[in-house]
Motif scaffolding. Structure first.
Motif, PDB file in Angstrom:
ATOM      1  N   GLN A 220       0.843  -1.183   0.000  1.00 55.08           N
ATOM      2  CA  GLN A 220       0.000   0.000   0.000  1.00 55.08           C
ATOM      3  C   GLN A 220       0.876   1.230   0.000  1.00 55.08           C
ATOM      4  N   PRO A 221       0.490   2.287  -0.689  1.00 56.51           N
ATOM      5  CA  PRO A 221       1.332   3.478  -0.732  1.00 56.51           C
ATOM      6  C   PRO A 221       1.365   4.197   0.597  1.00 56.51           C
ATOM      7  N   VAL A 222       2.482   4.856   0.892  1.00 54.03           N
ATOM      8  CA  VAL A 222       2.544   5.698   2.079  1.00 54.03           C
ATOM      9  C   VAL A 222       1.687   6.925   1.839  1.00 54.03           C
ATOM     10  N   SER A 223       1.393   7.641   2.909  1.00 54.13           N
ATOM     11  CA  SER A 223       0.484   8.775   2.783  1.00 54.13           C
ATOM     12  C   SER A 223       1.075   9.831   1.864  1.00 54.13           C
ATOM     13  N   SER A 224       0.192  10.584   1.216  1.00 51.14           N
ATOM     14  CA  SER A 224       0.628  11.586   0.242  1.00 51.14           C
ATOM     15  C   SER A 224       1.485  12.666   0.879  1.00 51.14           C
ATOM     16  N   SER A 225       1.341  12.882   2.203  1.00 54.15           N
ATOM     17  CA  SER A 225       2.129  13.914   2.860  1.00 54.15           C
ATOM     18  C   SER A 225       3.573  13.480   3.067  1.00 54.15           C
ATOM     19  N   ILE A 226       3.840  12.162   3.031  1.00 54.87           N
ATOM     20  CA  ILE A 226       5.175  11.641   3.269  1.00 54.87           C
ATOM     21  C   ILE A 226       5.893  11.310   1.964  1.00 54.87           C
ATOM     22  N   GLN A 227       5.168  10.773   0.993  1.00 64.27           N
ATOM     23  CA  GLN A 227       5.802  10.328  -0.241  1.00 64.27           C
ATOM     24  C   GLN A 227       6.569  11.431  -0.966  1.00 64.27           C
ATOM     25  N   PRO A 228       6.048  12.657  -1.059  1.00 64.25           N
ATOM     26  CA  PRO A 228       6.844  13.701  -1.711  1.00 64.25           C
ATOM     27  C   PRO A 228       8.180  13.949  -1.022  1.00 64.25           C
ATOM     28  N   TYR A 229       8.172  13.860   0.314  1.00 63.13           N
ATOM     29  CA  TYR A 229       9.424  14.031   1.059  1.00 63.13           C
ATOM     30  C   TYR A 229      10.412  12.942   0.687  1.00 63.13           C
ATOM     31  N   LEU A 230       9.925  11.717   0.626  1.00 64.06           N
ATOM     32  CA  LEU A 230      10.810  10.608   0.278  1.00 64.06           C
ATOM     33  C   LEU A 230      11.324  10.736  -1.146  1.00 64.06           C
ATOM     34  N   ASP A 231      10.456  11.137  -2.052  1.00 65.87           N
ATOM     35  CA  ASP A 231      10.871  11.313  -3.453  1.00 65.87           C
ATOM     36  C   ASP A 231      11.953  12.385  -3.569  1.00 65.87           C
ATOM     37  N   GLN A 232      11.770  13.481  -2.845  1.00 68.26           N
ATOM     38  CA  GLN A 232      12.763  14.555  -2.887  1.00 68.26           C
ATOM     39  C   GLN A 232      14.081  14.110  -2.266  1.00 68.26           C
ATOM     40  N   ALA A 233      13.983  13.329  -1.210  1.00 74.10           N
ATOM     41  CA  ALA A 233      15.197  12.840  -0.563  1.00 74.10           C
ATOM     42  C   ALA A 233      15.997  11.947  -1.502  1.00 74.10           C
ATOM     43  N   ILE A 234      15.319  11.063  -2.214  1.00 79.09           N
ATOM     44  CA  ILE A 234      16.002  10.162  -3.144  1.00 79.09           C
ATOM     45  C   ILE A 234      16.726  10.951  -4.223  1.00 79.09           C
ATOM     46  N   LYS A 235      16.110  12.050  -4.671  1.00 83.29           N
ATOM     47  CA  LYS A 235      16.729  12.865  -5.723  1.00 83.29           C
ATOM     48  C   LYS A 235      17.998  13.563  -5.245  1.00 83.29           C
ATOM     49  N   ARG A 236      18.146  13.723  -3.938  1.00 83.80           N
ATOM     50  CA  ARG A 236      19.327  14.407  -3.407  1.00 83.80           C
ATOM     51  C   ARG A 236      20.481  13.441  -3.104  1.00 83.80           C
TER      52      ARG A 236
ATOM     53  N   SER B  69      24.159   3.621   4.572  1.00 80.74           N
ATOM     54  CA  SER B  69      25.295   2.702   4.457  1.00 80.74           C
ATOM     55  C   SER B  69      24.910   1.280   4.848  1.00 80.74           C
ATOM     56  N   GLU B  70      24.073   1.141   5.870  1.00 81.63           N
ATOM     57  CA  GLU B  70      23.696  -0.199   6.307  1.00 81.63           C
ATOM     58  C   GLU B  70      22.805  -0.900   5.290  1.00 81.63           C
ATOM     59  N   TYR B  71      21.858  -0.187   4.737  1.00 84.49           N
ATOM     60  CA  TYR B  71      20.998  -0.797   3.728  1.00 84.49           C
ATOM     61  C   TYR B  71      21.794  -1.158   2.478  1.00 84.49           C
TER      62      TYR B  71
ATOM     63  N   ARG C 202      18.568   2.347  -1.678  1.00 84.20           N
ATOM     64  CA  ARG C 202      17.195   2.702  -2.035  1.00 84.20           C
ATOM     65  C   ARG C 202      16.168   1.903  -1.227  1.00 84.20           C
ATOM     66  N   ASN C 203      16.556   0.722  -0.794  1.00 81.21           N
ATOM     67  CA  ASN C 203      15.633  -0.091   0.003  1.00 81.21           C
ATOM     68  C   ASN C 203      15.259   0.586   1.316  1.00 81.21           C
ATOM     69  N   SER C 204      16.106   1.516   1.769  1.00 81.38           N
ATOM     70  CA  SER C 204      15.805   2.197   3.027  1.00 81.38           C
ATOM     71  C   SER C 204      14.568   3.082   2.914  1.00 81.38           C
ATOM     72  N   PHE C 205      14.213   3.478   1.703  1.00 79.40           N
ATOM     73  CA  PHE C 205      13.057   4.347   1.513  1.00 79.40           C
ATOM     74  C   PHE C 205      11.771   3.553   1.271  1.00 79.40           C
ATOM     75  N   LYS C 206      11.866   2.230   1.259  1.00 82.57           N
ATOM     76  CA  LYS C 206      10.695   1.396   1.008  1.00 82.57           C
ATOM     77  C   LYS C 206      10.046   0.893   2.294  1.00 82.57           C
ATOM     78  N   TYR C 207      10.652   1.213   3.414  1.00 87.76           N
ATOM     79  CA  TYR C 207      10.194   0.632   4.666  1.00 87.76           C
ATOM     80  C   TYR C 207       8.764   1.040   5.040  1.00 87.76           C
ATOM     81  N   LEU C 208       8.404   2.296   4.782  1.00 88.28           N
ATOM     82  CA  LEU C 208       7.043   2.722   5.122  1.00 88.28           C
ATOM     83  C   LEU C 208       6.007   1.936   4.333  1.00 88.28           C
ATOM     84  N   ASP C 209       6.304   1.645   3.075  1.00 90.22           N
ATOM     85  CA  ASP C 209       5.392   0.819   2.295  1.00 90.22           C
ATOM     86  C   ASP C 209       5.306  -0.594   2.871  1.00 90.22           C
ATOM     87  N   GLU C 210       6.439  -1.097   3.361  1.00 93.77           N
ATOM     88  CA  GLU C 210       6.443  -2.429   3.951  1.00 93.77           C
ATOM     89  C   GLU C 210       5.546  -2.477   5.191  1.00 93.77           C
TER      90      GLU C 210
END
Length: 538
Positions: A60-76, A490-492, A500-508
């Protein structure tokens, strides 16, 4: 660091309960086996031991208020790998002129051969003793003294084995004289002082699966860090104060194990739960092994495991990725490439019957109960985290409400979803202290009833959402920390193959259902998979 993970559930007005909570904290610290650090402390939470792969249920997708933050973080995030195999992960975050650095070595106590335990922890201590240029006033004069100390140590061992006491005394006297001469050439803690004078802090810690070296420095000290960290592992001098540090570690073990009922129980518990896997051994090592380790042992361990392809470096903060790459090639590109060591870690066979260990020591009665579970890369990891949160995290958890508040059988309850570490199949563990007038057996029976409820009664939507919210809040807090992010990336990367797997945890977490919890609970919490530990008052 691990104290931040403990649940502070005890009313502060009750002194005894605080003491019991401290006992449980010491137990978890022992299991995680975080060594005493001989350097300045960084006040950050320990790396998350979180699930890394998708649940078997529909994501299931994470809430819309969190996903943009995660997307922006990945881009950085910028990543690159040097020709020698060393991986860099750079996360730009310009809110403050500071940088967090993490050098993650994919090596820990599990990589030590039987009979030479404690090397990973020992090496972490020695890594701050300096190099051929740092930490010494005159390496040309120091080196022959260090050579002689090695020779004398070998001769003393041989004389002791032959029972030549007079020769031992003579050699020991010379050893102490040479050691005193060598000590005069040491620039004590110079490495740490350089970092401190630059306005930074550093730390180090060893687990069963990893050794980590975190730093925090002002943004204008990027090249200083590059120089110091690359130099530290390019030309280290592990023999400097080797025997002095060995005594420090032996004393550390005495405090944490021999003189600690919870430490002794923790060591016995793991040795009972595991039969062949190195998780059965203490990360600090056994006393006999530590005493017999030599500089040659540690150097060979370093040469085998501290190779570029076994290291991951994450840098988070006010940095320019282009500059980081340029400097990394200059400083870390000097490391010669080497093949990764072949892993020879035995697989723990399935447990076929209940196991139990009992100790009688001068201590408050404590109860352990552990069950084997899969490694961190298993698809059901998110489910285990949810189970832990449901049962013991916070004053609203089931075990606290039932065993502590309602039945008053326990003074405190706690647990850990990954004991003693999580790269390999490990344990989910429950811990509890008995309340006055009650026995460990009463407590164990009540615990079993609560576990059985998870098997037979689906968790309500309200309760499940509550624990998911708790986990999400903790994760977001971690992501907002430069050091938390550096450690996580570094751990992931090292354990799952991609940061990138570190950003999938909320979906998990969002994907976990009541049916998942029942399925995993039924498969894991069986009598034949159970290990029991009872620490009884003497």
């Amino acid at each position: 660091m691990l104290l931040a993970k403990l649940k502070r559930l005890i009313p502060s007005a009750v002194r005894l309960r605080w003491l019991l909570a401290i006992l449980i904290a010491l137990t978890i610290i022992f299991w995680k086996l975080v060594p005493e650090v001989a350097v300045a402390q960084i006040q950050t939470a320990s790396p998350p031991q979180q699930p890394l792969q998708k649940s078997k249920t529909q994501t299931q997708p994470v809430s819309s208020s969190i996903q943009p933050y995660l997307d922006q973080a990945i881009k950085r995030v910028t990543e690159f790998r040097l020709d020698n195999g060393l991986k860099f992960i750079v996360f730009e975050r310009h809110q403050a002129p500071v940088i967090s650095f993490v050098t993650y070595a994919d090596v820990g106590a599990v990589d030590e051969p039987d009979g030479k335990t404690g090397m990973a922890h020992f090496l972490e201590h020695l890594a701050f003793k300096g190099t051929t240029r740092i930490g010494t006033t005159d390496y040309k004069a120091e080196k022959p003294l260090l050579d002689r100390l090695e020779q004398l140590n070998t001769q003393i061992k041989a004389a002791k084995a032959d029972g030549k006491q007079d020769e031992v005394a003579q050699l020991q006297a010379e050893f102490e004289q040479v050691e005193s001469q060598a000590a005069k050439l040491v620039k004590e803690n110079e490495f740490i002082q350089i970092v401190s004078q630059a306005g930074g802090d550093l730390n180090a810690y060893t687990y069963l699966d990893k050794t980590v070296y975190p730093y925090v420095l002002p943004a204008n000290k990027l090249e200083l860090w590059m120089s110091l960290e690359s130099e530290r592992f390019l030309e280290p001098e592990f023999r400097r104060e080797f025997y002095k540090e060995r005594d420090v570690i032996l004393e550390e073990r005495r405090l944490r194990v021999e003189n600690s009922p919870t430490g002794m129980m923790g060591e016995k518990f793991l040795d009972t739960a595991f039969k062949v896997h190195p998780y059965r051994r203490p990360g600090i090592g056994y006393e006999k092994d530590i005493r017999n380790l030599t500089p040659k042992d540690v150097q060979e361990f370093f040469d085998t495991h501290y190779i570029p392809s076994n290291l991951t470096i994450s840098i988070v903060g006010d940095v320019n990725p282009t500059e980081v790459k340029q400097l990394a090639q200059i400083y870390f590109g000097r490391y010669p490439a080497k093949p990764k060591p072949i892993e020879e870690i035995p697989v723990e066979p399935p447990q076929a019957q209940i196991r139990e260990v009992t100790l009688r020591l001068p201590s408050q009665p404590l109860y352990w109960e552990g069950y084997h579970r899969p490694a961190v890369t298993h698809p059901d990891n998110a489910v285990y985290d949810i189970i832990g949160s449901l049962l013991w995290v916070g004053p609203t958890s089931r075990l606290y409400k039932s065993l502590v508040e309602q039945q008053q059988l326990a003074s405190d309850v706690d647990g850990d979803t990954n004991t003693p570490d999580n790269k390999y199949p490990n344990l989910i563990v429950f811990l509890a202290t008995t309340a006055s007038g009650h026995t460990i057996d009463e407590l164990a029976a009540a615990l079993e009833k609560e576990i059985d409820k998870l098997k037979t009664e689906p968790v309500s939507a309200t309760e499940l959402q509550r624990v998911k919210t708790q986990i999400r809040a903790a994760l977001l807090d971690n992501l907002n920390s430069n050091m938390g992010m550096a450690r996580r990336l570094s751990e992931y990367e090292a354990k799952t193959g991609s940061w990138r797997n570190s950003f999938k945890y909320l979906d998990e977490i969002a994907a976990v259902t009541p049916a998942d919890i029942q399925r995993v609970t039924k498969a894991t919490f069986t009598a034949e998979n159970r290990t029991i530990g009872k620490l009884l008052s003497q």
